[in-house]
Design a protein around this motif. Structure first.
Motif, short mmCIF file in Angstrom:
data_model
loop_
_atom_site.label_atom_id
_atom_site.label_comp_id
_atom_site.label_asym_id
_atom_site.label_seq_id
_atom_site.Cartn_x
_atom_site.Cartn_y
_atom_site.Cartn_z
N VAL A 218 0.42 -0.87 0.29
CA VAL A 218 0.09 -0.29 0.20
C VAL A 218 1.04 1.25 0.19
O VAL A 218 2.15 1.04 1.09
CB VAL A 218 -1.33 -0.37 1.39
CG1 VAL A 218 -1.39 1.23 1.35
CG2 VAL A 218 -1.96 -1.22 1.67
N THR B 261 0.99 5.26 0.03
CA THR B 261 -0.21 6.97 -0.14
C THR B 261 0.97 7.60 -1.11
O THR B 261 1.92 7.64 -0.35
CB THR B 261 -0.35 7.20 1.33
OG1 THR B 261 1.07 7.23 1.88
CG2 THR B 261 -0.84 6.10 2.36
N VAL C 165 -1.79 -1.74 -4.24
CA VAL C 165 -2.99 -0.65 -3.79
C VAL C 165 -2.38 1.17 -3.33
O VAL C 165 -1.51 0.90 -2.54
CB VAL C 165 -3.44 -0.60 -2.25
CG1 VAL C 165 -4.37 0.55 -1.94
CG2 VAL C 165 -4.24 -2.23 -2.71
N MET D 29 -8.05 2.55 2.11
CA MET D 29 -6.48 1.76 1.80
C MET D 29 -6.31 0.87 2.05
O MET D 29 -5.75 0.10 1.03
CB MET D 29 -6.02 3.28 1.97
CG MET D 29 -5.92 4.55 1.60
SD MET D 29 -5.31 5.47 2.05
CE MET D 29 -5.92 7.13 1.16
N VAL D 30 -5.98 0.06 3.41
CA VAL D 30 -5.32 -1.50 3.77
C VAL D 30 -6.80 -2.38 3.48
O VAL D 30 -6.50 -3.17 2.25
CB VAL D 30 -5.16 -0.97 5.32
CG1 VAL D 30 -4.57 -2.52 5.53
CG2 VAL D 30 -4.35 0.16 4.82
N ALA E 98 -6.20 -3.78 -0.42
CA ALA E 98 -5.06 -4.45 -0.41
C ALA E 98 -5.99 -5.99 -0.04
O ALA E 98 -5.18 -6.64 -0.37
CB ALA E 98 -4.14 -3.85 0.48
N VAL F 17 -1.43 -7.42 3.05
CA VAL F 17 -0.75 -6.31 3.00
C VAL F 17 1.15 -7.03 3.78
O VAL F 17 0.84 -7.73 4.63
CB VAL F 17 -1.15 -5.44 3.89
CG1 VAL F 17 0.18 -4.18 3.82
CG2 VAL F 17 -2.65 -4.46 3.72
N LEU G 278 3.42 -0.93 3.40
CA LEU G 278 3.30 0.05 3.78
C LEU G 278 3.83 0.43 3.80
O LEU G 278 5.39 1.27 4.42
CB LEU G 278 2.74 0.06 5.18
CG LEU G 278 1.88 1.58 5.19
CD1 LEU G 278 0.97 2.00 4.87
CD2 LEU G 278 0.78 1.39 6.68
N THR H 11 -3.08 4.33 9.20
CA THR H 11 -2.87 3.00 8.30
C THR H 11 -1.51 2.09 9.17
O THR H 11 -2.24 1.15 8.63
CB THR H 11 -1.85 3.54 6.93
OG1 THR H 11 -0.70 4.40 7.29
CG2 THR H 11 -2.56 5.07 5.66
#
Length: 249
Positions: free
Chosen positions: A11, A13, A35, A70-71, A74, A81, A84, A120
């Protein structure tokens, strides 16, 4: 490329441009499932560009529901995940002194730069534990480890990210979760270039404070993030890596 991310689920950001987009392209080229998250819908174009193994979501990391989504994406799309990368950041709308900074601007910087990564990480860590470990790479700033006029509150929000990184590294080491933080100096990102465009004289002043005499490039930060995310750094956790051309030496 040293270190593997092939088959890992990441993931990222702040993935619509700059460092985040560079990291996304690098990880995707090396076999990761991604993601990509950003407050800008430009993140959809990055996912479309990458094609297979990439999904995108528009959201604000400072909003807990968005951070969790967001998580969750994934997990639902790819099954979990493993990595990150908290790259999303906000320098503030008013670049004056601490006294000049509005409470609203303070709240937004803390929400994006500190609360967002907290949310997150909080969401991702249980999934990492379930998969036997993982790697978290937080992106702070040299302003977290060195004082800069007009960046006092921004630096404070990023210093909080440094602290939570080190604490989490110790807290989850036995679960094989590594947590490290990178502190970039001035780089040619849209955020910095927009600030320079608003005040052209600031460019030479910024470069003058870098011993290597230039701005960094997003790809150079991407390499450092990739190293921490990959198995090349399997025995490294709780560290702070300045990537700043000697600025804090």
């Amino acid at each position: 490329m040293t270190g593997k991310v092939e088959g890992k689920i990441a993931v990222i950001t702040g993935a619509a441009s700059g460092m985040g987009a560079s990291v996304a392209r690098l990880m995707h080229a090396n076999g990761a499932y991604l993601v990509l998250a950003d407050i800008s819908d430009g993140v959809m174009a990055i996912a479309d560009e990458l094609g297979d193994r990439a999904a995108a979501i528009v959201g604000d990391v400072g909003n807990s529901a968005d951070a969790n989504a967001m998580v969750d994406l994934a997990v639902s799309r790819f099954g979990g995940v493993d990595i990150l990368c908290n790259i999303a950041g906000y320098t503030g709308d008013d670049r004056g002194t601490l006294v000049d900074c509005s409470v609203e601007n303070f709240d937004k910087m803390v929400a994006v730069n500190f609360r967002g990564p907290f949310m997150t990480m909080k969401a991702a860590i249980p999934h990492m534990i379930a998969r036997g470990g993982g790697s978290i790479v937080n992106v702070a700033s040299t302003a977290a480890i060195k004082g800069y006029p007009s960046l006092v509150v921004y630096g404070g929000s990023k210093a909080g990210l440094v602290a939570i990184t080190r604490g989490a590294a110790v807290e989850f080491a036995k679960q094989n979760i590594r947590v490290n933080v990178i502190c970039p100096g001035p780089h040619e990102t849209p955020m910095l270039l927009a600030a320079v465009e608003a005040n052209p004289a600031s460019r030479e002043k910024i470069i003058g404070g870098v011993p290597m005499g230039r701005l960094g490039k997003p790809d150079e930060i991407a390499q450092a993030i990739y190293f921490y995310a990959s198995d090349a750094s399997a025995f490294i956790t709780g560290t702070i890596l300045p990537v700043e051309g000697g600025q804090t030496a």
